[in-house]
Design a protein around this motif. Sequence first.
Motif, PDB file in Angstrom:
ATOM      1  N   PRO A  23       0.816  -1.232   0.000  1.00  0.00           N
ATOM      2  CA  PRO A  23       0.000   0.000   0.000  1.00  0.00           C
ATOM      3  C   PRO A  23       0.841   1.269   0.000  1.00  0.00           C
ATOM      4  N   VAL A  24       2.023   1.219   0.605  1.00  0.00           N
ATOM      5  CA  VAL A  24       2.913   2.384   0.592  1.00  0.00           C
ATOM      6  C   VAL A  24       3.406   2.640  -0.834  1.00  0.00           C
ATOM      7  N   VAL A  39      10.442   7.433  -5.694  1.00  0.00           N
ATOM      8  CA  VAL A  39      10.146   6.813  -4.399  1.00  0.00           C
ATOM      9  C   VAL A  39       9.522   5.439  -4.613  1.00  0.00           C
ATOM     10  N   ALA A  40       8.578   5.332  -5.557  1.00  0.00           N
ATOM     11  CA  ALA A  40       7.954   4.047  -5.857  1.00  0.00           C
ATOM     12  C   ALA A  40       8.983   3.042  -6.360  1.00  0.00           C
ATOM     13  N   ALA A  41       9.893   3.504  -7.208  1.00  0.00           N
ATOM     14  CA  ALA A  41      10.931   2.613  -7.741  1.00  0.00           C
ATOM     15  C   ALA A  41      11.852   2.108  -6.628  1.00  0.00           C
ATOM     16  N   VAL A  42      12.240   3.003  -5.719  1.00  0.00           N
ATOM     17  CA  VAL A  42      13.117   2.606  -4.608  1.00  0.00           C
ATOM     18  C   VAL A  42      12.412   1.617  -3.690  1.00  0.00           C
ATOM     19  N   ALA A  83       2.446  -3.817  -9.028  1.00  0.00           N
ATOM     20  CA  ALA A  83       3.297  -2.899  -9.791  1.00  0.00           C
ATOM     21  C   ALA A  83       2.954  -2.950 -11.276  1.00  0.00           C
ATOM     22  N   LEU A  84       2.744  -4.135 -11.812  1.00  0.00           N
ATOM     23  CA  LEU A  84       2.411  -4.250 -13.234  1.00  0.00           C
ATOM     24  C   LEU A  84       1.057  -3.611 -13.550  1.00  0.00           C
ATOM     25  N   LEU A  85       0.090  -3.778 -12.657  1.00  0.00           N
ATOM     26  CA  LEU A  85      -1.221  -3.155 -12.873  1.00  0.00           C
ATOM     27  C   LEU A  85      -1.098  -1.628 -12.925  1.00  0.00           C
ATOM     28  N   MET A  86      -0.304  -1.065 -12.027  1.00  0.00           N
ATOM     29  CA  MET A  86      -0.115   0.385 -12.031  1.00  0.00           C
ATOM     30  C   MET A  86       0.577   0.847 -13.314  1.00  0.00           C
ATOM     31  N   LEU A  87       1.566   0.075 -13.756  1.00  0.00           N
ATOM     32  CA  LEU A  87       2.304   0.455 -14.959  1.00  0.00           C
ATOM     33  C   LEU A  87       1.447   0.328 -16.214  1.00  0.00           C
ATOM     34  N   VAL A  88       0.577  -0.689 -16.249  1.00  0.00           N
ATOM     35  CA  VAL A  88      -0.329  -0.833 -17.394  1.00  0.00           C
ATOM     36  C   VAL A  88      -1.241   0.381 -17.501  1.00  0.00           C
ATOM     37  N   LEU A 147       9.021   2.014 -13.163  1.00  0.00           N
ATOM     38  CA  LEU A 147       8.472   2.847 -12.092  1.00  0.00           C
ATOM     39  C   LEU A 147       9.238   4.164 -11.964  1.00  0.00           C
ATOM     40  N   ALA A 148      10.531   4.107 -12.222  1.00  0.00           N
ATOM     41  CA  ALA A 148      11.386   5.277 -12.014  1.00  0.00           C
ATOM     42  C   ALA A 148      11.190   6.349 -13.080  1.00  0.00           C
TER      43      ALA A 148
END
Length: 201
Positions: A23-24, A39-42, A83-88, A147-148
């Motif tokens: 969730p973070v 931040v998400a990538a890290v 992560a994949l859902l967000m990137l899609v 993500l970055a």
Amino acid sequence: MPAHSPILNLPNILTLIRVATIPVLVAAFYLPFKGSNMVAAVLFLAAGLTDWLDGYLARKLGQTSPFGAFLDPVADKLIVAVALLMLVQQHATLWLTAPAMVIVCREITVSALREWMAELGLRAKVAVSAIGKIKTVTQMVAITLLLAVQPGYDIAGGMLMTPILWLSYLCLYVAMLLTLWSMFLYLKAAAPQFRRSRPRP
């Protein structure tokens, strides 16, 4: 009486932290502040490193446990799928959706296969292979880079492909191919069980 490793040992605590990171990660990805993508990538990269660390500690400290064996792959699949859902959604292109779909579908298929083989007492037949480990590393690199880097768009709405984006897409497609190959190896190992005649319950 054999000694049992406690459920809340250090490796399992690290795995639980990885789950709590999800969730973070989502919040960091969507909140409108400068550098949110980094931040998400890290966070994703740190979660990937704890995946290696908790496995290492479990072996080094002799703290392997049934709970850890269950939770570790679940944590990995959850954070990768999220992560994949967000990137899609962010990239909104077939070129990212297709490999993301293949990776998620593979994870569901292999998880079901492992559960079925475990019921037959043959869990070791579908243990994680070297190709699976390479796939995991390649996938982690691809998702971290994606993500970055926030994609830019030209006037016509086409995505501007920077060298980093090209590299991240390349890594994602390599991960997809390794994903399919490792799934083939798992299915091949389980194939003799598919052909066996078993009485229906």
